[in-house]
Scaffold this active site. Sequence first.
Site: not given
Ligand code: BGC
Length: 475
Positions: A185, A221
């Site tokens: 992200k 989360d």
């Molecule tokens: C992460 C996860 C997370 C998801 C939603 C992904 O980029 O790797 O750990 O649960 O985003 O936030």
Amino acid sequence: MKFFDDALGWMNRLCTPRVSSLDALRSTVLVPNSKLRELSRRMASCIEDGLGKDTHARATVKCFQTYVQDMPTGLERGTYLALDLGGSNFRVLKGELGINKYFYMEQETYSCSQDLMTGSGEHLFDHIAECLKKFIDAQGLNDGAEGTPPAKSKSKNRSLPVGFTFSFPMSQRSVDSGVLTRWTKGFTCDGVVDNDVVELLRRSIAKHAGLSVRICAILNDTVGTLMACAWKDPKTKLGLIVGTGSNCCYVEKVDAIGLYVGDPDKEQMIINLEWGSFGDNGELEGFLTKYDQEVDANSVNPRQQLFEKMVSGMYLGEIFRLLLVDMAKANLIFDGRIPEALRRRRGITTDVISNVERDPPGSYGNARECLKKFGIEATDRDLEVIRNVAECVSKRSARMVAAGLVAILNRIDEPEITIGVDGSVYRHHPHYHNILVETINELLENKKKINVILSEDGSGRGAAVVAAAVCKSNR
Ligand code: BGC
């Protein structure tokens, strides 16, 4: 090798024909149920690999153990702090769990700037510790023994229990430790990958004399989402996020977890799939379009998180933009001109998709207003095409997510299962929920009753519930 791969990627892009009609667009982007079933089978096989003792190390879908093994009883009580890091905001919360499913929460949101997301890890954790300190001071929480039940509150250990929602892939060996395996992200902070995140946070907290907290749990989360939902509905077995990123977790029997070395008396554990990385080893061949390849190539983590890049909020707006550019080039919108905002990378945002689809069929008020903010003037005819394009993008996301969920649902032998969901895409898109539910029911092998419900603030409430469950078992 890299050169060869790059050249291949280029060739691929050049050879994929440009989409020049709405029908062509639909057939390029949307996939029929037969293909979705194939996707589901591939996901199921990746989950098997992730859980397998000998296959885990090379598995694409990691299926991390979370050490969250006790489902909430609804009897959890006390006041807990929660930290929530996972996107462009960082939150500190105080949650009170009481009788009759009473939950009261106070929170403060702090922005997580681009500099923090891409700077040094130490800087990031120092910032988190400072925000925590400010929050505790502002709430006057320094002198109370929170979290513990009344009888225990007189004990000497008066530190505040904290649940830390850290929404990135991490490999866990206990409920209060987690080693970051990769950033996602848009985060790239150095010095964090391959390190225990709880340890890094503890070091930053230690820089503040008198800040007395005890991080008793770190959780994803999705896990918070599942636990917050299970606190109210014991049939909850899955937690799903479709927001900036995407991921899913579920309750698995310990017998099916090849690397399980925990308490022999426990029967189950929540598994954090980290399904965003599905596709990173070719599993999405036949599904990726040239648009997905372009989005991936221009991201900070090329060739990683391919499934996430097809379904989640951080990327849907960009896919939408690329499709609109092709529609303009094919003279289907804007009289063949490409507006300035559509020429720029990430020139429009994912929320435009929800806004465009929010209008009742045949009316375009919302869509027109929303596009105006990006300097885009559109006729009714343009807006009709734009709506079709938006539908392709969101529908594909919901259907692919449904196919992923079905791979898990087929593993669970229960007549009725609840899935707790959160995330901006799911929350704000007017039809996402319906498409998700419809597709799950079409793809399920053995019919069972599936409830898909919004999980209220999993990252905050869920962290409090996990902290409460862990504190209880540590007592
Ligand atoms: C992460 C996860 C997370 C998801 C939603 C992904 O980029 O790797 O750990 O649960 O985003 O936030």
